[in-house]
Design an enzyme around this catalytic site. Sequence first.
Site, PDB file in Angstrom:
ATOM      1  N   PRO A   1      -2.030  -3.351   4.393  1.00  0.00           N
ATOM      2  CA  PRO A   1      -2.271  -3.155   2.948  1.00  0.00           C
ATOM      3  C   PRO A   1      -3.208  -2.011   2.613  1.00  0.00           C
ATOM      4  O   PRO A   1      -4.311  -2.213   2.089  1.00  0.00           O
ATOM      5  CB  PRO A   1      -2.861  -4.499   2.527  1.00  0.00           C
ATOM      6  CG  PRO A   1      -3.536  -5.015   3.757  1.00  0.00           C
ATOM      7  CD  PRO A   1      -2.771  -4.496   4.938  1.00  0.00           C
ATOM      8  N   CYS A   2      -2.783  -0.792   2.864  1.00  0.00           N
ATOM      9  CA  CYS A   2      -3.611   0.362   2.513  1.00  0.00           C
ATOM     10  C   CYS A   2      -3.789   0.474   0.996  1.00  0.00           C
ATOM     11  O   CYS A   2      -4.695   1.140   0.517  1.00  0.00           O
ATOM     12  CB  CYS A   2      -3.031   1.645   3.099  1.00  0.00           C
ATOM     13  SG  CYS A   2      -1.353   1.993   2.591  1.00  0.00           S
ATOM     14  N   HIS A   3      -2.926  -0.237   0.257  1.00  0.00           N
ATOM     15  CA  HIS A   3      -3.071  -0.214  -1.213  1.00  0.00           C
ATOM     16  C   HIS A   3      -4.319  -0.963  -1.671  1.00  0.00           C
ATOM     17  O   HIS A   3      -4.720  -0.855  -2.813  1.00  0.00           O
ATOM     18  CB  HIS A   3      -1.823  -0.809  -1.876  1.00  0.00           C
ATOM     19  CG  HIS A   3      -1.531  -2.235  -1.489  1.00  0.00           C
ATOM     20  ND1 HIS A   3      -0.815  -2.566  -0.366  1.00  0.00           N
ATOM     21  CD2 HIS A   3      -1.883  -3.406  -2.060  1.00  0.00           C
ATOM     22  CE1 HIS A   3      -0.717  -3.886  -0.275  1.00  0.00           C
ATOM     23  NE2 HIS A   3      -1.365  -4.429  -1.291  1.00  0.00           N
TER      24      HIS A   3
END
Length: 379
Positions: A317-319
């Site tokens: 989850p780089c978001h």
Amino acid sequence: MQHALPDTGTLYKAFFEKDSSFEGIFFTGVKTTGIFCRPTCTARKPKWEHVEFFPSAREALLNGYRPCRVCRPLEYKGEAPDWLRPLLDEVDSSAGIRLKDRDLKERGIDPSRVRRWFKKEHGITFQAYLRTLRITRAYGKIRYGDKVIDAAFDSGYDSLGGFTESFKKATGFSPNKSTRHQLITVTRILTPLGPMLAGATDEGICLLEFVDRRMIETQLSRLKRLLHADFVPGSNMHFEALQRQLEEYFSGRRKEFRLPLVLRGSSFQQDVWKALLTIPYGETRSYQEQALLLKRPDAIRAVAKANGDNRISIVIPCHRVIGKDGGLVGYGGGLWRKKYLLEHEAAHKDDPDGVSGDIHEREIQGNMGLPPAGQGGHG
Ligand SMILES: [Zn+2]
């Protein structure tokens, strides 16, 4: 602007009667050919079960369709201006073409004019359009089974080092060669945020990226190099789990992915990606916090860079990483997608978990050295 579509009955009727009053209201994609049309297209009408409808040309493009050469759906608002016509024709007839600003200037065309036309008419940049066509030509027909072979052979897609060649290699696959030549199977997965390209080896998922993402071709060639592999369209045992878990995620029922992941990169990149996996669903961290967690407080910029190099969007989850002041900062898939994902997670954060953990998947994840479920601490 985006609008809702009329009901399906109306759509089919207008399409088969070539009703010109529906120009611009909808576009039709033909699943078997990967081509999209205006309602009034004079080409032979496909079987109704092969048709799907889109409210805009942009939607059709993002779903992997390319424009019909008969009805030219990119120009439904009127003929393309004279200065643009030759360029559109060239793009139409040259599979996999790349055109930089310099190339446009050589053709006597002002790049900013092209950019403005595409933005205004279709809400997409010219480069994104070319990229979508290239990726689509190579992978667009993947979901239609046998058509895959045609897609590979007529794609004209050379940036992956000979798609056709790798397909031959794949079909003439012999066991003793397999140690030297790995294959990355790719498929397309449709999500509420647009189609994604997924890649997997026997070990696990190595790629999940939005088809229109700016860096996607760079990511693909990096992956090819890192894994010494070729790409082939097809199915892989991990795709079913990935697709199911993505559906659960987008319906708000899944908060953690349980999938074997293939993380290849420098040890620093791998540390950054593993740190991303510890950010709980519905929460965010800043680049600074991530750098501290990695005991590299000065490496904020490097952390941000490695974040952007993540090849397995959503699952890693780089978001969930944002600016120090709470701003969204950058996202490879576009800020609107990052905003959607964070709002989606915030909205479902307190829902009870709708899926029960699958023990087999848990074991696989443990073997990959990823943090086990429920231990996503803050270091
Ligand atoms: Zn057409």
